[in-house]
Design a protein around this motif. Structure first.
Motif, PDB file in Angstrom:
ATOM      1  N   HIS A  70       0.835  -1.199   0.000  1.00  0.00           N
ATOM      2  CA  HIS A  70       0.000   0.000   0.000  1.00  0.00           C
ATOM      3  C   HIS A  70       0.869   1.248   0.000  1.00  0.00           C
ATOM      4  O   HIS A  70       0.627   2.204  -0.741  1.00  0.00           O
ATOM      5  N   THR A  71       1.901   1.216   0.822  1.00  0.00           N
ATOM      6  CA  THR A  71       2.802   2.366   0.903  1.00  0.00           C
ATOM      7  C   THR A  71       3.522   2.593  -0.415  1.00  0.00           C
ATOM      8  O   THR A  71       3.658   3.734  -0.886  1.00  0.00           O
ATOM      9  N   ILE A  72       3.982   1.514  -1.007  1.00  0.00           N
ATOM     10  CA  ILE A  72       4.683   1.630  -2.290  1.00  0.00           C
ATOM     11  C   ILE A  72       3.751   2.201  -3.347  1.00  0.00           C
ATOM     12  O   ILE A  72       4.114   3.098  -4.112  1.00  0.00           O
ATOM     13  N   LYS A  73       2.542   1.682  -3.350  1.00  0.00           N
ATOM     14  CA  LYS A  73       1.561   2.201  -4.310  1.00  0.00           C
ATOM     15  C   LYS A  73       1.327   3.683  -4.090  1.00  0.00           C
ATOM     16  O   LYS A  73       1.255   4.468  -5.039  1.00  0.00           O
ATOM     17  N   LYS A  74       1.184   4.045  -2.828  1.00  0.00           N
ATOM     18  CA  LYS A  74       0.952   5.459  -2.521  1.00  0.00           C
ATOM     19  C   LYS A  74       2.108   6.309  -2.987  1.00  0.00           C
ATOM     20  O   LYS A  74       1.907   7.369  -3.581  1.00  0.00           O
ATOM     21  N   THR A  75       3.304   5.846  -2.722  1.00  0.00           N
ATOM     22  CA  THR A  75       4.481   6.616  -3.118  1.00  0.00           C
ATOM     23  C   THR A  75       4.536   6.788  -4.620  1.00  0.00           C
ATOM     24  O   THR A  75       4.814   7.880  -5.131  1.00  0.00           O
ATOM     25  N   ARG A  76       4.271   5.713  -5.328  1.00  0.00           N
ATOM     26  CA  ARG A  76       4.284   5.798  -6.797  1.00  0.00           C
ATOM     27  C   ARG A  76       3.209   6.765  -7.284  1.00  0.00           C
ATOM     28  O   ARG A  76       3.422   7.531  -8.218  1.00  0.00           O
ATOM     29  N   ARG A  77       2.052   6.690  -6.672  1.00  0.00           N
ATOM     30  CA  ARG A  77       0.955   7.571  -7.084  1.00  0.00           C
ATOM     31  C   ARG A  77       1.320   9.026  -6.856  1.00  0.00           C
ATOM     32  O   ARG A  77       1.084   9.896  -7.692  1.00  0.00           O
ATOM     33  N   VAL A  78       1.927   9.286  -5.686  1.00  0.00           N
ATOM     34  CA  VAL A  78       2.317  10.664  -5.379  1.00  0.00           C
ATOM     35  C   VAL A  78       3.334  11.159  -6.406  1.00  0.00           C
ATOM     36  O   VAL A  78       3.250  12.294  -6.885  1.00  0.00           O
ATOM     37  N   LYS A  79       4.277  10.296  -6.741  1.00  0.00           N
ATOM     38  CA  LYS A  79       5.272  10.688  -7.741  1.00  0.00           C
ATOM     39  C   LYS A  79       4.612  10.918  -9.105  1.00  0.00           C
ATOM     40  O   LYS A  79       4.937  11.859  -9.827  1.00  0.00           O
ATOM     41  N   ALA A  80       3.701  10.028  -9.453  1.00  0.00           N
ATOM     42  CA  ALA A  80       3.008  10.177 -10.739  1.00  0.00           C
ATOM     43  C   ALA A  80       2.181  11.458 -10.755  1.00  0.00           C
ATOM     44  O   ALA A  80       2.143  12.170 -11.771  1.00  0.00           O
ATOM     45  N   ASN A  81       1.542  11.751  -9.644  1.00  0.00           N
ATOM     46  CA  ASN A  81       0.776  12.998  -9.572  1.00  0.00           C
ATOM     47  C   ASN A  81       1.688  14.195  -9.766  1.00  0.00           C
ATOM     48  O   ASN A  81       1.340  15.156 -10.464  1.00  0.00           O
TER      49      ASN A  81
END
Length: 223
Positions: A70-81
Motif C-alpha cells: 500500500h505504501t509503495i503504491k501510494k508513493t508511486r501515485r504521489v510521484k506520478a501525480n
DNA sequence: TAGGCCATCTGGTCCT
DNA sequence: AGGACCAGATGGCCTA
C-alpha cells in the motif's frame, strides 16, 4: 477541495496500526512468510500450538506486507501525480507563450485555452494567406488584393470601425457558444460561420485577408 | 445559481 | 519497470 495533496502524502503511513510499525524492518526481508531460523522454542510447544503460532506470524506478516504494498503504491501515485502536475504546468507555460505572440491579445483579459488554440490556428492561416497573396501581387501588380468572396458586406472591421455593431450581428453571444470549425484547416475561409479567439476580439475568417492586407505587417488590432 | 473554465487526482495504456 | 500521455472525475472559482 476534499482531495488535497496531503491526503496522499506517503507520510500518512504513520496512521497505520502500531502492529505494522513495530517491525518495519521486516519489510526489507525477502520473504515475510519465511518461518525458518527465528524459532526460539518450537521443541517445547505441542505441534498444534506451533502451527497456531505459525498461522499468527503469517497473518501478521501478511498485514505488514499489504501495508508495504500500500505504501509503495501510494508513493508511486504521489510521484506520478507530481509528474502529471509538472507536465500540465509545462503545457500551460507553452500556452502562455502562444498567447503572448498572438495578435489581439487584450491586456486585461486572458484567452482561454480553446480560444488560444483556435486563434493561433486562424492566425497561422491568415499569415500564410497573406504571404500567398503577396506573392501573387508581386507577380501581377494589378491583381485584386482582396478576393470579393472573402469580405462580408457588413463586416469591414478595419481599425476604428464599428466593430461592436458588427459583432452584434455576426458573432456568437458568448465564447461558450463559439461554433467549432470543422472545415479543412488548410482552407478555413470556406467556412462562413467560423469564429476564433476572444469574443470581444476575434477574427472573422471572412475579414482576415483584408485586415491583414490593410494592416501590414500582419498585425490586426480591432478597436 | 447554473454554467464555463481550470487544476488536480487517478487509473489505464503506450512507449522506451 | 518506470515514465509519458491521455481521458474521466471531481471540486473550486468566477461570472452572467
Amino acid at each position: 477541495m476534499d482531495r488535497t495533496f496531503s491526503d496522499y502524502d506517503p507520510s500518512s503511513r504513520l496512521s497505520f496500526s502500531t502492529s505494522e510499525d513495530e517491525d518495519y524492518s521486516s519489510l526489507q526481508s525477502p520473504s515475510p512468510y519465511s518461518t525458518g531460523g527465528d524459532h526460539t522454542s518450537p521443541a517445547q510447544s505441542p505441534e498444534k500450538c506451533e502451527e497456531e503460532e505459525k498461522k499468527k506470524r503469517r497473518g501478521r506478516s501478511r498485514v505488514k506486507n499489504e501495508a508495504v504494498l500500500h505504501t509503495i503504491k501510494k508513493t508511486r501515485r504521489v510521484k506520478a501525480n507530481d509528474r502529471e502536475r509538472n507536465r500540465m504546468h509545462n503545457l500551460n507555460s507553452a500556452l502562455d507563450e502562444l498567447r503572448s505572440i498572438l495578435p489581439c491579445f487584450p491586456d486585461d483579459t486572458k484567452l482561454t485555452k480553446i480560444e488560444t488554440l483556435r486563434l493561433a490556428h486562424n492566425y497561422i492561416w491568415a499569415l500564410s494567406e497573406t504571404l500567398r497573396l503577396a506573392d501573387q501581387t508581386k507577380d501581377k501588380p494589378h491583381v485584386e488584393l482582396v478576393k470579393p468572396g472573402y469580405m462580408s458586406p457588413a463586416a469591414p472591421l478595419s481599425p476604428g470601425s464599428d466593430a461592436e455593431s458588427w459583432m452584434s450581428t455576426a458573432s456568437p453571444s458568448s465564447s461558450s457558444s463559439f461554433s467549432t470549425c470543422t472545415s479543412n484547416p488548410s482552407s478555413p475561409a470556406l467556412s462562413d460561420d467560423c469564429y476564433y479567439g476572444h469574443p470581444e476580439n476575434f477574427f472573422s475568417l471572412q475579414s482576415i485577408p483584408q485586415n491583414f492586407l490593410q494592416n501590414s505587417p500582419c498585425f490586426v488590432q480591432f478597436q
